[in-house]
Design a protein around this motif. Structure first.
Motif, PDB file in Angstrom:
ATOM      1  N   HIS A  21       0.798  -1.221   0.028  1.00  0.00           N
ATOM      2  CA  HIS A  21       0.254  -0.155  -0.062  1.00  0.00           C
ATOM      3  C   HIS A  21       0.918   1.336   0.136  1.00  0.00           C
ATOM      4  O   HIS A  21       0.567   2.308  -0.701  1.00  0.00           O
ATOM      5  CB  HIS A  21      -0.890  -0.188   1.301  1.00  0.00           C
ATOM      6  CG  HIS A  21      -1.799   1.299   1.491  1.00  0.00           C
ATOM      7  ND1 HIS A  21      -2.589   1.714   0.616  1.00  0.00           N
ATOM      8  CD2 HIS A  21      -1.582   2.203   2.280  1.00  0.00           C
ATOM      9  CE1 HIS A  21      -3.262   2.825   0.730  1.00  0.00           C
ATOM     10  NE2 HIS A  21      -2.622   3.321   1.862  1.00  0.00           N
ATOM     11  N   ASP A  22       2.006   1.173   0.853  1.00  0.00           N
ATOM     12  CA  ASP A  22       2.769   2.505   0.819  1.00  0.00           C
ATOM     13  C   ASP A  22       3.474   2.529  -0.463  1.00  0.00           C
ATOM     14  O   ASP A  22       3.480   3.679  -1.026  1.00  0.00           O
ATOM     15  CB  ASP A  22       3.787   2.078   1.858  1.00  0.00           C
ATOM     16  CG  ASP A  22       4.887   3.170   1.980  1.00  0.00           C
ATOM     17  OD1 ASP A  22       4.413   4.497   2.186  1.00  0.00           O
ATOM     18  OD2 ASP A  22       5.871   3.221   1.785  1.00  0.00           O
ATOM     19  N   ARG A  23       3.951   1.526  -1.082  1.00  0.00           N
ATOM     20  CA  ARG A  23       4.551   1.671  -2.422  1.00  0.00           C
ATOM     21  C   ARG A  23       3.604   2.151  -3.475  1.00  0.00           C
ATOM     22  O   ARG A  23       4.024   3.185  -4.362  1.00  0.00           O
ATOM     23  CB  ARG A  23       4.960   0.371  -2.896  1.00  0.00           C
ATOM     24  CG  ARG A  23       6.130  -0.087  -2.319  1.00  0.00           C
ATOM     25  CD  ARG A  23       7.515   0.425  -2.031  1.00  0.00           C
ATOM     26  NE  ARG A  23       8.204   0.660  -3.050  1.00  0.00           N
ATOM     27  CZ  ARG A  23       9.138   1.280  -3.455  1.00  0.00           C
ATOM     28  NH1 ARG A  23       9.621   2.349  -2.373  1.00  0.00           N
ATOM     29  NH2 ARG A  23       9.675   1.540  -4.643  1.00  0.00           N
ATOM     30  N   ILE A  24       2.466   1.955  -3.530  1.00  0.00           N
ATOM     31  CA  ILE A  24       1.462   2.107  -4.416  1.00  0.00           C
ATOM     32  C   ILE A  24       0.978   3.695  -4.219  1.00  0.00           C
ATOM     33  O   ILE A  24       1.038   4.650  -4.982  1.00  0.00           O
ATOM     34  CB  ILE A  24       0.121   1.376  -4.472  1.00  0.00           C
ATOM     35  CG1 ILE A  24       0.267  -0.175  -4.994  1.00  0.00           C
ATOM     36  CG2 ILE A  24      -0.998   2.096  -5.335  1.00  0.00           C
ATOM     37  CD1 ILE A  24      -0.584  -1.068  -4.796  1.00  0.00           C
ATOM     38  N   THR A  25       0.950   4.080  -2.967  1.00  0.00           N
ATOM     39  CA  THR A  25       0.465   5.461  -2.442  1.00  0.00           C
ATOM     40  C   THR A  25       1.765   6.282  -2.747  1.00  0.00           C
ATOM     41  O   THR A  25       1.299   7.661  -3.518  1.00  0.00           O
ATOM     42  CB  THR A  25       0.214   5.440  -0.898  1.00  0.00           C
ATOM     43  OG1 THR A  25      -0.522   4.658  -0.596  1.00  0.00           O
ATOM     44  CG2 THR A  25      -0.183   7.088  -0.534  1.00  0.00           C
ATOM     45  N   GLY A  31       5.250  12.940  -5.209  1.00  0.00           N
ATOM     46  CA  GLY A  31       6.138  14.153  -4.778  1.00  0.00           C
ATOM     47  C   GLY A  31       5.398  15.305  -4.468  1.00  0.00           C
ATOM     48  O   GLY A  31       5.945  16.192  -3.831  1.00  0.00           O
ATOM     49  N   SER A  32       4.089  15.481  -4.602  1.00  0.00           N
ATOM     50  CA  SER A  32       3.391  16.603  -4.318  1.00  0.00           C
ATOM     51  C   SER A  32       2.861  16.639  -2.955  1.00  0.00           C
ATOM     52  O   SER A  32       2.915  15.300  -2.246  1.00  0.00           O
ATOM     53  CB  SER A  32       1.960  16.644  -5.339  1.00  0.00           C
ATOM     54  OG  SER A  32       1.419  15.844  -4.949  1.00  0.00           O
ATOM     55  N   VAL A  33       2.712  17.692  -2.259  1.00  0.00           N
ATOM     56  CA  VAL A  33       2.403  17.587  -1.092  1.00  0.00           C
ATOM     57  C   VAL A  33       1.061  17.254  -0.836  1.00  0.00           C
ATOM     58  O   VAL A  33       0.070  17.680  -1.632  1.00  0.00           O
ATOM     59  CB  VAL A  33       2.474  19.205  -0.250  1.00  0.00           C
ATOM     60  CG1 VAL A  33       1.952  19.436   0.981  1.00  0.00           C
ATOM     61  CG2 VAL A  33       3.778  19.785  -0.394  1.00  0.00           C
ATOM     62  N   THR A  34       0.683  16.323   0.097  1.00  0.00           N
ATOM     63  CA  THR A  34      -0.506  15.682   0.386  1.00  0.00           C
ATOM     64  C   THR A  34      -1.397  16.232   1.299  1.00  0.00           C
ATOM     65  O   THR A  34      -1.004  17.059   1.984  1.00  0.00           O
ATOM     66  CB  THR A  34      -0.376  14.065   0.943  1.00  0.00           C
ATOM     67  OG1 THR A  34       0.208  14.315   2.196  1.00  0.00           O
ATOM     68  CG2 THR A  34       0.374  13.267  -0.066  1.00  0.00           C
ATOM     69  N   ALA A  35      -2.737  16.010   1.231  1.00  0.00           N
ATOM     70  CA  ALA A  35      -3.700  16.809   2.020  1.00  0.00           C
ATOM     71  C   ALA A  35      -3.291  16.491   3.366  1.00  0.00           C
ATOM     72  O   ALA A  35      -3.382  17.332   4.325  1.00  0.00           O
ATOM     73  CB  ALA A  35      -5.167  16.156   1.664  1.00  0.00           C
ATOM     74  N   GLU A  36      -2.910  15.165   3.866  1.00  0.00           N
ATOM     75  CA  GLU A  36      -2.525  14.960   5.091  1.00  0.00           C
ATOM     76  C   GLU A  36      -1.317  15.688   5.719  1.00  0.00           C
ATOM     77  O   GLU A  36      -1.289  16.042   6.929  1.00  0.00           O
ATOM     78  CB  GLU A  36      -1.892  13.395   5.400  1.00  0.00           C
ATOM     79  CG  GLU A  36      -3.220  12.559   4.851  1.00  0.00           C
ATOM     80  CD  GLU A  36      -3.692  12.351   3.468  1.00  0.00           C
ATOM     81  OE1 GLU A  36      -2.621  12.426   2.918  1.00  0.00           O
ATOM     82  OE2 GLU A  36      -4.717  11.721   3.457  1.00  0.00           O
TER      83      GLU A  36
END
Length: 150
Positions: A21-25, A31-36
């Protein structure tokens, strides 16, 4: 003995699933800043900071990393970074990463969050290490300001 083996197997499977899951995410994030990350950086926002903010917005525009806050792209004498538009966060050489770091470290403290917005609006994916440094610097500045007003 069988119970320990079953629990170990379940933990191993869970670890593999989380790793996939981490690799896919990370591949989709590119590289863009995520909402989290933006939420984590803005969680320490001090709404009572009336010296620099007008108080008319829930999030101070000066500190926000959200691109929707200000529709206008502002350049910080970094037009040369436009050549990296659309490149993935992991596709930079060491020299190119240093070029981003040089720009980040020469910014005035009040310009750092605005530079992060500008980079996002220009469709430039920051190198992963620079993105982490940017988020850390912005979070530290907000924390220091909130301590001053507390």
């Amino acid at each position: 003995m069988e119970v320990i083996l079953i629990i170990s197997l379940i933990l191993l499977v869970a670890g593999v699933v989380l790793w996939i899951h981490d690799r896919i995410t990370r591949r989709h994030n590119d590289g863009s800043v995520t909402a989290e990350e933006v939420s984590a950086a803005t969680a320490q926002e001090d709404e009572a900071d009336s010296e620099d903010c007008c108080g008319m917005h829930m999030t101070c525009e000066r500190d926000s990393l959200l691109t929707a806050v200000s529709p206008e792209v502002v350049y910080y004498d970094d037009e040369e970074l436009d050549r990296f538009r659309g490149r993935g966060a992991d596709d930079y050489s060491d020299e190119e990463i240093e070029e981003f770091r040089d720009v980040l470290l020469t910014l005035l403290p009040d310009d750092i969050a605005g530079w992060g917005r500008s980079i996002q609006m220009r469709d430039i994916n920051l190198p992963t290490s620079i993105r982490q440094e940017l988020l850390m610097i912005v979070a530290e500045a907000r924390e220091a300001r909130s301590r001053q007003h507390a």
